[in-house]
Design a protein around this motif. Structure first.
Motif, mmCIF file in Angstrom:
data_model
loop_
_atom_site.group_PDB
_atom_site.id
_atom_site.type_symbol
_atom_site.label_atom_id
_atom_site.label_comp_id
_atom_site.label_asym_id
_atom_site.label_seq_id
_atom_site.Cartn_x
_atom_site.Cartn_y
_atom_site.Cartn_z
ATOM 1 N N ILE A 88 0.846 -1.188 0.000
ATOM 2 C CA ILE A 88 0.000 0.000 0.000
ATOM 3 C C ILE A 88 0.887 1.245 0.000
ATOM 4 C CG2 ILE A 88 -1.916 -1.151 1.180
ATOM 5 C CD1 ILE A 88 -0.953 0.277 3.798
ATOM 6 N N GLU A 89 0.241 2.392 -0.065
ATOM 7 C CA GLU A 89 0.959 3.662 0.036
ATOM 8 C C GLU A 89 1.502 3.842 1.451
ATOM 9 O OE1 GLU A 89 1.555 5.993 -2.425
ATOM 10 O OE2 GLU A 89 0.757 4.429 -3.748
ATOM 11 N N ASN A 90 2.497 4.670 1.584
ATOM 12 C CA ASN A 90 3.088 5.006 2.868
ATOM 13 C C ASN A 90 2.007 5.490 3.834
ATOM 14 O OD1 ASN A 90 4.300 6.374 5.012
ATOM 15 N ND2 ASN A 90 5.845 7.321 3.743
ATOM 16 N N TYR A 91 1.922 4.873 4.997
ATOM 17 C CA TYR A 91 0.937 5.294 6.002
ATOM 18 C C TYR A 91 1.599 5.865 7.260
ATOM 19 C CZ TYR A 91 1.958 1.086 8.684
ATOM 20 O OH TYR A 91 2.592 0.122 9.416
ATOM 21 N N ASN A 92 2.929 5.862 7.306
ATOM 22 C CA ASN A 92 3.614 6.394 8.492
ATOM 23 C C ASN A 92 4.909 7.085 8.072
ATOM 24 O OD1 ASN A 92 5.601 4.434 8.071
ATOM 25 N ND2 ASN A 92 4.832 3.069 9.649
ATOM 26 N N ASP A 93 5.626 7.582 9.047
ATOM 27 C CA ASP A 93 6.874 8.279 8.746
ATOM 28 C C ASP A 93 8.091 7.507 9.265
ATOM 29 O OD1 ASP A 93 6.468 8.645 11.431
ATOM 30 O OD2 ASP A 93 6.715 10.817 11.399
ATOM 31 N N ALA A 94 7.998 6.176 9.240
ATOM 32 C CA ALA A 94 9.096 5.342 9.726
ATOM 33 C C ALA A 94 10.375 5.657 8.953
ATOM 34 C CB ALA A 94 8.739 3.870 9.601
ATOM 35 N N GLN A 95 11.419 5.941 9.688
ATOM 36 C CA GLN A 95 12.676 6.420 9.113
ATOM 37 C C GLN A 95 13.287 5.461 8.103
ATOM 38 O OE1 GLN A 95 15.614 7.352 12.057
ATOM 39 N NE2 GLN A 95 17.149 7.938 10.567
ATOM 40 N N TYR A 96 13.252 4.174 8.375
ATOM 41 C CA TYR A 96 13.953 3.219 7.524
ATOM 42 C C TYR A 96 13.036 2.449 6.576
ATOM 43 C CZ TYR A 96 17.676 4.222 10.810
ATOM 44 O OH TYR A 96 18.611 4.866 11.565
ATOM 45 N N ALA A 97 11.751 2.688 6.639
ATOM 46 C CA ALA A 97 10.805 1.932 5.823
ATOM 47 C C ALA A 97 10.925 2.282 4.350
ATOM 48 C CB ALA A 97 9.380 2.187 6.301
ATOM 49 N N GLY A 98 10.748 1.271 3.522
ATOM 50 C CA GLY A 98 10.733 1.473 2.078
ATOM 51 C C GLY A 98 9.492 0.882 1.440
ATOM 52 N N HIS A 99 8.782 0.040 2.203
ATOM 53 C CA HIS A 99 7.577 -0.620 1.707
ATOM 54 C C HIS A 99 6.567 -0.708 2.843
ATOM 55 C CE1 HIS A 99 9.581 -1.986 -2.004
ATOM 56 N NE2 HIS A 99 10.649 -1.994 -1.226
ATOM 57 N N TRP A 100 5.291 -0.594 2.478
ATOM 58 C CA TRP A 100 4.209 -0.646 3.452
ATOM 59 C C TRP A 100 3.192 -1.680 2.970
ATOM 60 C CZ3 TRP A 100 7.035 3.366 1.887
ATOM 61 C CH2 TRP A 100 7.648 4.152 2.865
ATOM 62 N N PHE A 101 2.664 -2.462 3.909
ATOM 63 C CA PHE A 101 1.737 -3.537 3.575
ATOM 64 C C PHE A 101 0.499 -3.471 4.452
ATOM 65 C CE2 PHE A 101 5.787 -5.081 2.085
ATOM 66 C CZ PHE A 101 5.488 -5.831 0.963
ATOM 67 N N GLU A 102 -0.576 -4.103 3.940
ATOM 68 C CA GLU A 102 -1.837 -4.155 4.679
ATOM 69 C C GLU A 102 -2.552 -5.458 4.360
ATOM 70 O OE1 GLU A 102 -4.572 -0.633 5.227
ATOM 71 O OE2 GLU A 102 -5.731 -1.807 3.752
ATOM 72 N N LYS A 103 -3.268 -5.964 5.352
ATOM 73 C CA LYS A 103 -4.107 -7.146 5.161
ATOM 74 C C LYS A 103 -5.393 -6.944 5.934
ATOM 75 C CE LYS A 103 -4.287 -12.155 5.654
ATOM 76 N NZ LYS A 103 -3.517 -13.367 6.017
ATOM 77 N N ARG A 104 -6.500 -7.142 5.266
ATOM 78 C CA ARG A 104 -7.811 -7.093 5.922
ATOM 79 C C ARG A 104 -8.118 -8.485 6.447
ATOM 80 N NH1 ARG A 104 -9.763 -1.699 5.524
ATOM 81 N NH2 ARG A 104 -8.793 -0.839 3.675
ATOM 82 N N LEU A 105 -8.533 -8.553 7.685
ATOM 83 C CA LEU A 105 -8.824 -9.836 8.315
ATOM 84 C C LEU A 105 -10.319 -10.122 8.266
ATOM 85 C CD1 LEU A 105 -6.593 -9.456 11.497
ATOM 86 C CD2 LEU A 105 -6.000 -10.520 9.312
ATOM 87 N N THR A 106 -10.650 -11.393 8.266
ATOM 88 C CA THR A 106 -12.049 -11.816 8.354
ATOM 89 C C THR A 106 -12.228 -12.498 9.696
ATOM 90 O OG1 THR A 106 -11.642 -13.980 7.394
ATOM 91 C CG2 THR A 106 -12.115 -12.166 5.858
ATOM 92 N N SER A 107 -13.460 -12.712 10.058
ATOM 93 C CA SER A 107 -13.711 -13.362 11.352
ATOM 94 C C SER A 107 -13.425 -14.859 11.292
ATOM 95 C CB SER A 107 -15.145 -13.117 11.801
ATOM 96 O OG SER A 107 -16.037 -13.616 10.824
ATOM 97 N N ALA A 108 -13.192 -15.385 10.107
ATOM 98 C CA ALA A 108 -12.854 -16.798 9.987
ATOM 99 C C ALA A 108 -11.455 -17.032 10.546
ATOM 100 C CB ALA A 108 -12.908 -17.230 8.521
ATOM 101 N N ARG A 109 -11.242 -18.223 11.063
ATOM 102 C CA ARG A 109 -9.933 -18.581 11.590
ATOM 103 C C ARG A 109 -8.894 -18.493 10.466
ATOM 104 N NH1 ARG A 109 -7.607 -21.105 15.814
ATOM 105 N NH2 ARG A 109 -5.924 -22.557 15.381
ATOM 106 N N PRO A 110 -7.731 -17.878 10.735
ATOM 107 C CA PRO A 110 -6.702 -17.782 9.709
ATOM 108 C C PRO A 110 -6.311 -19.160 9.175
ATOM 109 C CG PRO A 110 -6.148 -16.439 11.619
ATOM 110 C CD PRO A 110 -7.348 -17.257 11.989
ATOM 111 N N VAL A 111 -6.124 -19.248 7.894
ATOM 112 C CA VAL A 111 -5.748 -20.501 7.249
ATOM 113 C C VAL A 111 -4.263 -20.732 7.422
ATOM 114 C CG1 VAL A 111 -5.642 -21.704 5.028
ATOM 115 C CG2 VAL A 111 -7.575 -20.209 5.546
ATOM 116 N N ALA A 112 -3.907 -21.972 7.766
ATOM 117 C CA ALA A 112 -2.500 -22.324 7.930
ATOM 118 C C ALA A 112 -1.796 -22.250 6.589
ATOM 119 C CB ALA A 112 -2.386 -23.736 8.509
#
Length: 162
Positions: free
Chosen positions: A136-160
């Motif tokens: 995703i686009e930059n969402y913070n001002d972390a000094q060393y970050a070069g990439h930003w990620f996001e995941k939307r969770l569902t109420s289902a148990r995470p799949v192994a």
């Protein structure tokens, strides 16, 4: 291997696991093995200590890695301190941590996970993509970050995903 045990831990900058995290992450950044002075300075000056959810993955009684989460508000959790000790890499420990943190997030009402990662941590970027995180686009001002990620969770148990 699927015999990982993920448990709640307490984040402490001076724990042996976190010390190994600092040595690894700082050593990779500076491209050298002896980073004792840099680690000492970072631990002394650490201001980023808000890690209210902290998981530790272990096998046969030995701590192999960790992953933390802080709360950004509005149902968003931010992952931090993802680390697996070298002897345990490539064996599913990081995947076990991600499954554990997703479950912990859902238990706390978190529906979106975000994180930032340095550009040189290619393995980490691949791991997150494998587990459904999208860049995703930059969402913070972390000094060393070069990439930003996001995941939307569902109420289902995470799949192994190993």
């Amino acid at each position: 291997m699927n015999n990982w045990i993920v448990t709640a831990g307490v984040w402490a900058a001076d724990s042996p696991l976190n010390h190994d995290y600092y040595v690894d992450i700082i050593g990779r950044y500076w491209g050298k093995d002896d980073v004792a002075a840099e680690v000492e300075g970072y631990q002394r000056d650490e201001e980023d200590s808000d890690v209210p959810v902290f998981l530790v993955v272990s096998r046969d009684g030995e701590d192999a890695g960790c992953l933390g989460m802080r709360f950004l508000g509005d149902g968003i959790g931010e992952l931090t301190r993802m680390f697996v000790r070298k002897p345990f890499r490539g064996q599913g420990a990081a995947s076990a941590l991600l499954r554990g943190i997703e479950a912990a997030a859902l238990e706390r009402g978190v529906t979106t996970l975000r994180l930032d990662v340095r550009s040189d941590l290619v393995e980490a970027r691949n791991l997150y993509a494998k587990h459904g995180f999208a860049e995703i686009e930059n969402y913070n001002d972390a000094q060393y970050a070069g990439h930003w990620f996001e995941k939307r969770l569902t109420s289902a148990r995470p799949v192994a995903m190993s």
